[in-house]
Design a protein around this motif. Sequence first.
Motif, PDB file in Angstrom:
ATOM      1  N   UNK A 187       0.826  -1.208   0.000  1.00 47.93           N
ATOM      2  CA  UNK A 187       0.000   0.000   0.000  1.00 47.93           C
ATOM      3  C   UNK A 187       0.859   1.257   0.000  1.00 47.93           C
ATOM      4  N   UNK A 188       0.275   2.349  -0.461  1.00 46.13           N
ATOM      5  CA  UNK A 188       0.769   3.685  -0.133  1.00 46.13           C
ATOM      6  C   UNK A 188       0.012   4.122   1.113  1.00 46.13           C
ATOM      7  N   UNK A 189       0.625   4.931   1.938  1.00 39.90           N
ATOM      8  CA  UNK A 189      -0.037   5.347   3.173  1.00 39.90           C
ATOM      9  C   UNK A 189       0.215   6.825   3.428  1.00 39.90           C
ATOM     10  N   UNK A 190      -0.799   7.491   3.970  1.00 37.09           N
ATOM     11  CA  UNK A 190      -0.627   8.867   4.428  1.00 37.09           C
ATOM     12  C   UNK A 190      -0.012   8.812   5.821  1.00 37.09           C
ATOM     13  N   UNK A 191       1.074   9.569   6.036  1.00 38.96           N
ATOM     14  CA  UNK A 191       1.789   9.534   7.315  1.00 38.96           C
ATOM     15  C   UNK A 191       2.032  10.949   7.813  1.00 38.96           C
ATOM     16  N   UNK A 192       1.916  11.133   9.126  1.00 37.00           N
ATOM     17  CA  UNK A 192       2.059  12.457   9.731  1.00 37.00           C
ATOM     18  C   UNK A 192       3.481  12.977   9.549  1.00 37.00           C
ATOM     19  N   UNK A 193       3.590  14.147   8.957  1.00 37.56           N
ATOM     20  CA  UNK A 193       4.906  14.731   8.685  1.00 37.56           C
ATOM     21  C   UNK A 193       5.685  15.007   9.974  1.00 37.56           C
ATOM     22  N   UNK A 194       4.986  15.445  11.025  1.00 36.83           N
ATOM     23  CA  UNK A 194       5.680  15.826  12.260  1.00 36.83           C
ATOM     24  C   UNK A 194       6.182  14.618  13.053  1.00 36.83           C
ATOM     25  N   UNK A 195       5.760  13.406  12.669  1.00 31.85           N
ATOM     26  CA  UNK A 195       6.220  12.197  13.356  1.00 31.85           C
ATOM     27  C   UNK A 195       7.170  11.386  12.476  1.00 31.85           C
ATOM     28  N   UNK A 196       6.748  11.115  11.256  1.00 35.15           N
ATOM     29  CA  UNK A 196       7.507  10.217  10.382  1.00 35.15           C
ATOM     30  C   UNK A 196       8.537  10.926   9.503  1.00 35.15           C
ATOM     31  N   UNK A 197       8.470  12.247   9.424  1.00 38.17           N
ATOM     32  CA  UNK A 197       9.350  12.968   8.511  1.00 38.17           C
ATOM     33  C   UNK A 197      10.088  14.112   9.208  1.00 38.17           C
ATOM     34  N   UNK A 198      10.420  13.915  10.495  1.00 41.93           N
ATOM     35  CA  UNK A 198      11.037  14.999  11.248  1.00 41.93           C
ATOM     36  C   UNK A 198      12.553  15.051  11.117  1.00 41.93           C
ATOM     37  N   UNK A 199      13.140  14.139  10.361  1.00 39.82           N
ATOM     38  CA  UNK A 199      14.575  14.187  10.071  1.00 39.82           C
ATOM     39  C   UNK A 199      14.797  13.628   8.679  1.00 39.82           C
ATOM     40  N   UNK A 200      15.969  13.891   8.113  1.00 40.24           N
ATOM     41  CA  UNK A 200      16.279  13.400   6.767  1.00 40.24           C
ATOM     42  C   UNK A 200      16.302  11.885   6.724  1.00 40.24           C
ATOM     43  N   UNK A 201      16.843  11.251   7.771  1.00 44.43           N
ATOM     44  CA  UNK A 201      16.937   9.794   7.790  1.00 44.43           C
ATOM     45  C   UNK A 201      15.548   9.160   7.845  1.00 44.43           C
ATOM     46  N   UNK A 202      14.683   9.701   8.720  1.00 48.79           N
ATOM     47  CA  UNK A 202      13.316   9.180   8.803  1.00 48.79           C
ATOM     48  C   UNK A 202      12.563   9.412   7.494  1.00 48.79           C
ATOM     49  N   UNK A 203      12.731  10.578   6.912  1.00 49.64           N
ATOM     50  CA  UNK A 203      12.049  10.894   5.661  1.00 49.64           C
ATOM     51  C   UNK A 203      12.446   9.907   4.572  1.00 49.64           C
ATOM     52  N   UNK A 204      13.732   9.620   4.487  1.00 48.40           N
ATOM     53  CA  UNK A 204      14.228   8.679   3.482  1.00 48.40           C
ATOM     54  C   UNK A 204      13.638   7.292   3.705  1.00 48.40           C
ATOM     55  N   UNK A 205      13.637   6.851   4.958  1.00 56.63           N
ATOM     56  CA  UNK A 205      13.120   5.520   5.302  1.00 56.63           C
ATOM     57  C   UNK A 205      11.635   5.400   4.967  1.00 56.63           C
ATOM     58  N   UNK A 206      10.842   6.372   5.391  1.00 62.15           N
ATOM     59  CA  UNK A 206       9.401   6.280   5.165  1.00 62.15           C
ATOM     60  C   UNK A 206       9.038   6.479   3.689  1.00 62.15           C
ATOM     61  N   UNK A 207       9.830   7.268   2.980  1.00 65.58           N
ATOM     62  CA  UNK A 207       9.596   7.404   1.550  1.00 65.58           C
ATOM     63  C   UNK A 207       9.835   6.083   0.829  1.00 65.58           C
ATOM     64  N   UNK A 208      10.904   5.380   1.211  1.00 64.64           N
ATOM     65  CA  UNK A 208      11.157   4.068   0.622  1.00 64.64           C
ATOM     66  C   UNK A 208      10.021   3.100   0.956  1.00 64.64           C
ATOM     67  N   UNK A 209       9.387   3.310   2.107  1.00 65.79           N
ATOM     68  CA  UNK A 209       8.264   2.477   2.530  1.00 65.79           C
ATOM     69  C   UNK A 209       6.933   2.900   1.961  1.00 65.79           C
ATOM     70  N   UNK A 210       6.940   3.733   0.913  1.00 64.55           N
ATOM     71  CA  UNK A 210       5.727   4.151   0.204  1.00 64.55           C
ATOM     72  C   UNK A 210       4.774   4.941   1.106  1.00 64.55           C
ATOM     73  N   UNK A 211       5.348   5.872   1.866  1.00 66.52           N
ATOM     74  CA  UNK A 211       4.554   6.764   2.711  1.00 66.52           C
ATOM     75  C   UNK A 211       4.558   8.171   2.139  1.00 66.52           C
ATOM     76  N   UNK A 212       3.432   8.837   2.244  1.00 67.89           N
ATOM     77  CA  UNK A 212       3.251  10.201   1.749  1.00 67.89           C
ATOM     78  C   UNK A 212       3.065  11.115   2.944  1.00 67.89           C
ATOM     79  N   UNK A 213       3.935  12.123   3.113  1.00 72.06           N
ATOM     80  CA  UNK A 213       3.833  12.995   4.290  1.00 72.06           C
ATOM     81  C   UNK A 213       2.638  13.938   4.212  1.00 72.06           C
ATOM     82  N   UNK A 214       1.917  14.021   5.318  1.00 71.47           N
ATOM     83  CA  UNK A 214       0.768  14.915   5.405  1.00 71.47           C
ATOM     84  C   UNK A 214       0.954  15.838   6.605  1.00 71.47           C
ATOM     85  N   UNK A 215       0.801  17.129   6.380  1.00 73.44           N
ATOM     86  CA  UNK A 215       0.887  18.108   7.456  1.00 73.44           C
ATOM     87  C   UNK A 215      -0.481  18.224   8.112  1.00 73.44           C
ATOM     88  N   UNK A 216      -0.574  17.759   9.359  1.00 78.06           N
ATOM     89  CA  UNK A 216      -1.853  17.835  10.057  1.00 78.06           C
ATOM     90  C   UNK A 216      -2.240  19.299  10.261  1.00 78.06           C
TER      91      UNK A 216
END
Length: 289
Positions: free
Chosen positions: A92-121
Amino acid sequence: MGRRIMEWAARSDYMGGIPRKMVIMAVGGLAKAVVSLLNNTTVHNADTLLRLVRSRPPGVPLVTVSNHMSTMDDPFLWGFKGFPITDAKLSRWALAAEDICFKSSMLSYFFRLGKCIPITRGGGIYQEHMNEALERLSEGEWLHTFPEGKVSQEDAPIRRLKWGTASLIARAPVTPIVLPIVHSGFEQVMPENFYRGKRPPFPLWNKNIKIIVGEPMELDLPKMRQMAMSLSRNISHPTLGWPSTCPGGLDEAAQRCLYNAISEKIQNVMETLRTFARSFSKSKDQNLC
């Protein structure tokens, strides 16, 4: 067009797709171990989900929606026996909270590879990354969302849904198949208040997990659009500057009515599934006595 966080890492052709496969296989393996081996998991109507993930009509997107009981609902929700969670193509692709899953470059890279789309709540339903989610739907992909918008570990009715999921369903060029799912038990596997108000350092085991898969919802969007336009003529709201949407070119008032109607219908179905899950659990417990 606004900025998209590490969109290049989310592409299927990035480095031949190898980093994506590695991440999804690793995370999927963990989910399989936790859900299928370390805990007691019961799934109702799994065949419907499996069929839609593996063999829905070409070009038709799938939107799954579920309640949100823990920070690990995804990927654990897909870790039950028989589900192809380690298949990067079917994932699946998944909507993921930007402030939790994308708060650093390393996390952003990991979650992007995991087919996650950052959403700003709080960023609204027309933020740039919602357009990215819409693009995935236009490609016939599978998108999972938690329309309640946040984790709640209380045994309580489904909360009023945010309009983001409804807007994606309404704006998709091809109407998605909408499949509701309700689950319980992940709040015990990953409790929010485990020790001094913190989560446990790793998932807990020997818990009872229940996953109830519903049936595809019937959403007559042309009829719902007509109803929304009719109702909106008598309603006045302060405008947020939303663009007119196609098909139908709905103005902002009509969009509000439409997204609210879709959200209410999904919420009602999810609450019916939640009620069924509770009665299903009680009947099983009685049979064990």
